[in-house]
Design a protein around this motif. Structure first.
Motif, PDB file in Angstrom:
ATOM      1  N   THR A  67       0.997  -1.197   0.102  1.00 12.40           N
ATOM      2  CA  THR A  67       0.083  -0.041   0.055  1.00 12.40           C
ATOM      3  C   THR A  67       0.870   1.167  -0.104  1.00 12.40           C
ATOM      4  N   LYS A  68       2.073   1.473   0.742  1.00 12.97           N
ATOM      5  CA  LYS A  68       2.942   2.432   0.755  1.00 12.97           C
ATOM      6  C   LYS A  68       3.564   2.271  -0.580  1.00 12.97           C
ATOM      7  N   ALA A  78      -2.530   4.273   8.866  1.00  7.03           N
ATOM      8  CA  ALA A  78      -3.315   5.408   8.997  1.00  7.03           C
ATOM      9  C   ALA A  78      -3.039   6.370   8.161  1.00  7.03           C
ATOM     10  N   GLU A  79      -3.944   7.655   8.085  1.00  7.51           N
ATOM     11  CA  GLU A  79      -3.473   8.642   7.315  1.00  7.51           C
ATOM     12  C   GLU A  79      -2.088   9.153   7.519  1.00  7.51           C
ATOM     13  N   GLY A  80      -1.306   9.653   6.585  1.00  7.64           N
ATOM     14  CA  GLY A  80      -0.016  10.233   6.719  1.00  7.64           C
ATOM     15  C   GLY A  80       0.934   8.886   6.713  1.00  7.64           C
ATOM     16  N   GLU A  81       0.445   7.801   6.357  1.00  6.44           N
ATOM     17  CA  GLU A  81       1.190   6.364   6.296  1.00  6.44           C
ATOM     18  C   GLU A  81       1.811   6.008   7.375  1.00  6.44           C
ATOM     19  N   GLY A 108      -6.525   1.672  10.955  1.00  5.71           N
ATOM     20  CA  GLY A 108      -6.298   2.334   9.759  1.00  5.71           C
ATOM     21  C   GLY A 108      -7.255   2.453   8.596  1.00  5.71           C
ATOM     22  N   ARG A 109      -6.792   2.525   7.352  1.00  2.50           N
ATOM     23  CA  ARG A 109      -7.358   2.470   6.170  1.00  2.50           C
ATOM     24  C   ARG A 109      -7.349   1.359   5.277  1.00  2.50           C
TER      25      ARG A 109
END
Length: 283
Positions: free
Chosen positions: A201-202, A227-230, A238-239
């Motif tokens: 994902t990153k 999370a937001e901001g990786e 998280g997402r």
């Protein structure tokens, strides 16, 4: 060494009252999906609790089992022999189907690795990392060929071989994505992949697209959330849509799901929160 229950009581008291503010009840923030399937086994990559393992190897494995984990993936034995590892696992009721082994060990002493893995009870040996000097197209191609050889040797010994990704495998080099090169130039019968869901994902890619393009290649995964901001966070906070990912397990080839957090503020609280989320997850 603390006995099993004392370790769990002390660790849990510190952890669960800590910064995460989580308890052992079914998480109210657990993802809900239309499906009724759930994970049959939840695993843990023991790198997450390495600070605890260094202090109390046996007690930490007992605590992991008491949290509810069914299986673990090793990243070092902390001075124990393979036989001692096997005995502790039997005592606490954990399976250890997989272990991370450095690339240099595969290159220098594969026979010893296979003997140790058989003694400890592992079935899948995973190369977890490539140093920066190994991240060239020429080296990736060389490694793909080498891993086919390692996979063949592992199969002869009744073992399996795999590779675990980070995000650098998704950084194009002269228009080539190294992860694609590795998937295409390794033999599906000899080399499998442990897909790290945080790092892909990153790296800007979708696990589902890779399941479609390379079905059956991803027999293990690291379950890590973003999370937001990786930032790396506990699973479910998280997402990343784990329900959507796990619903495609058959297509991916997934057999083992190992929770991991590289730098948890409170390891026991972290693994408890992630386990409880996954235990409640339906997909």
């Amino acid at each position: 060494m603390m006995d099993r229950r004392s370790f769990v009581k002390v660790a849990a008291g510190a952890a669960l009252g800590g910064a995460l503010g989580l308890d052992r009840r079914t998480p109210t923030w657990a993802a809900e999906a239309a499906g009724t399937r759930k994970l049959e086994r939840v695993g843990l990559q023991l790198y997450t609790v390495r600070s605890l393992m260094e202090k109390d190897f046996e007690g930490t494995l007992a605590a992991v089992a008491d949290v509810g984990y069914d299986e673990v993936e090793f990243a070092g034995y902390f001075g124990r022999s393979p036989q001692e590892v096997r005995e502790v696992l039997a005592e606490v009721g954990l399976a250890a189907p997989a272990a991370h082994i450095p690339l240099a060990a595969f290159e220098q002493d594969l026979e010893r690795i296979l003997e140790a893995a058989a003694t400890a009870g592992h079935r899948i040996l995973v190369c977890p990392w490539l140093d920066p000097q190994d991240r060239t197209l020429a080296r990736y191609r060389e490694l793909a060929g080498f891993w086919n050889e390692v996979g063949a040797t592992c199969r002869e010994a009744g073992m399996r071989f795999g590779y675990h990704n980070h995000d650098f495998e998704f950084e194009p080099i002269d228009g080539v994505i190294p992860m694609d090169l590795l998937l295409e130039e390794t033999d599906p019968e000899l080399v499998e992949f442990e897909l790290d869901l945080f790092w892909i994902t990153k790296g800007g890619h979708d696990p589902l697209r890779y399941f479609e393009r390379y079905p059956g290649r991803f027999t293990l995964c690291h379950v890590k959330d973003m999370a937001e901001g990786e930032a790396m966070v506990e699973v479910g906070r998280g997402r990343i849509d784990f329900a959507a990912i796990f619903a495609r397990s058959e297509q991916a080839g997934l057999e083992h799901y190992f929770v991991e957090h590289d730098q948890p503020a409170d390891p026991l609280a972290s693994i408890t929160a992630s386990h409880d989320y996954l235990a409640a997850l339906r997909f």
